[in-house]
Motif scaffolding. Sequence first.
Motif, PDB file in Angstrom:
ATOM      1  N   GLN A 278      36.623  50.385  43.169  1.00 49.53           N
ATOM      2  CA  GLN A 278      37.446  49.302  43.706  1.00 49.53           C
ATOM      3  C   GLN A 278      38.932  49.659  43.644  1.00 49.53           C
ATOM      4  N   LEU A 282      41.621  50.206  46.804  1.00 48.75           N
ATOM      5  CA  LEU A 282      42.969  49.642  46.929  1.00 48.75           C
ATOM      6  C   LEU A 282      44.015  50.732  47.149  1.00 48.75           C
ATOM      7  N   ASN A 285      43.954  51.710  50.670  1.00 45.11           N
ATOM      8  CA  ASN A 285      44.599  50.676  51.483  1.00 45.11           C
ATOM      9  C   ASN A 285      46.113  50.768  51.391  1.00 45.11           C
ATOM     10  N   GLU A 286      46.626  51.169  50.226  1.00 43.57           N
ATOM     11  CA  GLU A 286      48.070  51.365  50.095  1.00 43.57           C
ATOM     12  C   GLU A 286      48.535  52.513  50.989  1.00 43.57           C
ATOM     13  N   VAL A 354      49.620  45.225  48.842  1.00 42.32           N
ATOM     14  CA  VAL A 354      48.535  46.045  48.297  1.00 42.32           C
ATOM     15  C   VAL A 354      48.898  46.579  46.918  1.00 42.32           C
ATOM     16  N   LEU A 357      48.243  43.865  44.464  1.00 43.65           N
ATOM     17  CA  LEU A 357      46.799  43.714  44.257  1.00 43.65           C
ATOM     18  C   LEU A 357      46.260  44.820  43.352  1.00 43.65           C
ATOM     19  N   GLU A 358      46.770  46.028  43.562  1.00 42.75           N
ATOM     20  CA  GLU A 358      46.336  47.163  42.740  1.00 42.75           C
ATOM     21  C   GLU A 358      46.772  46.977  41.282  1.00 42.75           C
ATOM     22  N   ALA A 361      44.557  44.393  39.778  1.00 48.96           N
ATOM     23  CA  ALA A 361      43.197  44.917  39.642  1.00 48.96           C
ATOM     24  C   ALA A 361      43.060  45.793  38.401  1.00 48.96           C
TER      25      ALA A 361
END
Length: 456
Positions: A278, A282, A285-286, A354, A357-358, A361
């Motif tokens: 996961q 991320l 996605n970055e 992102v 979010l990372e 996470a």
Amino acid sequence: MFINYKLLLNQIAKKTPILLLFLSTCINAQDLSLKEAYELMILKNGDINASQQEVNAKKEEQKAITGLRYPSLSLSGTYVHLQNDIGLDLNEQRNMASGLLGVADPTALGNWNFTILEKNLGFATADINWPIFAGGKINAANKASKIKYELSENSHTIKENNLIIKLIDYYYKLKLANEAKELRQQVYQTIQIHSDHATKLFENGIIPEVETLNAKVALSNAKRELLAAQKDVSLATTAIKNLIGGKDFNTTSTDFITPSLQTSLEEFQNEMINENEQLKFLKKNEELAKIGVKVETSEYFPKVALFGKHTLWKDNLSLVDLDWIVGIGASWDVFNGFEREHKIKAAKHKVVQVQQLEKQAKLNLLTYTEKLYNELEKQLEQYNSLKNDQALAEKLKFMRTRAFEEGTGTSLEVIDATLQLTEIKLYKIKALYHYNKTYGELMVNINKTEKFLNKI
């Protein structure tokens, strides 16, 4: 008529050892290890296969995007039928010219009604176009397609890992249900024997009737618990079959892992941060968001392309006498109402989004790892404590049973000791189940599924 099947099988085996080997293979084929269940799930589970097709599609899309680096060649053809020929009638101008020239008969100058284009005409061409500069957009598109493919792989692995965790849970839950059923069966048989014994003692006037009633009530409860355990086995078996594509099996052959902890929490947390899919998702996605900024920035630069055209065939197009042309073209949007600036800012906000979010996470995964580790420690402590309790409970049951048989104890004491021992064994099996399920979940999330499966 009584048939000794064991003797018959031995006789057949002496004559046909190959048949015995075949029968043995068939019987063993009904056993299902956790690793075999995992391999079947990877091969036959519909959700995993569908996810793999998404990965395959993204791979082909990536290959398609690489085509932006190459020239494109196209063929085109047209055939037209007009209502009339297209012409130019200059006879009036001819008549005027004849007067000026002193020619008495204008027709002497010929017919000045010219056909420019006949009503039937056609042509075919080959066109080539090759973008040679797009402000970095082509490179960005190729990098983005590669990352999207890698994201599909991450997504597939995440889905696969979730199903593996579910499979581990179901497998050990079935293991728990089977062992619970065996315990309930043993309890039922033990209480059945005790009930029969109590009845005989009552009939001989050794114990009062109330002792037999206690045994009968306990026997009824044991039967009810046994039936419930059998249902649990059936439900757990169905859950596993659903994950592995419907394959039938009779027993689970993989044993519980004996609880032990040889890795520290900090080591597990470091592996979780470095290996968790996961987080990798991320991070990809970055990277994709940063490429989005480059794509929007490329709009500030001109677009340059080479082009060419070759006439392959023409009919009734005498005015067009060119066989080929080549050239270079460029376009540059100098101003578009600040659209580019706002799109770049929007793309940068996505990068920050992102990244946040990372960051969160990572914190969530550290907490999650600590939770799993604490659960492992808890179940390890429970298991070790219950081992000691089991030894004491077995001794107590033995002493209660002897006392009852000698007439110094009651049937209720024997039943209580039996049920107490059974409960301790059940708690011990449940501790094994929770430990193995949690350990498997932790190993899958740090990308050590193979190590976990090989360990068992």
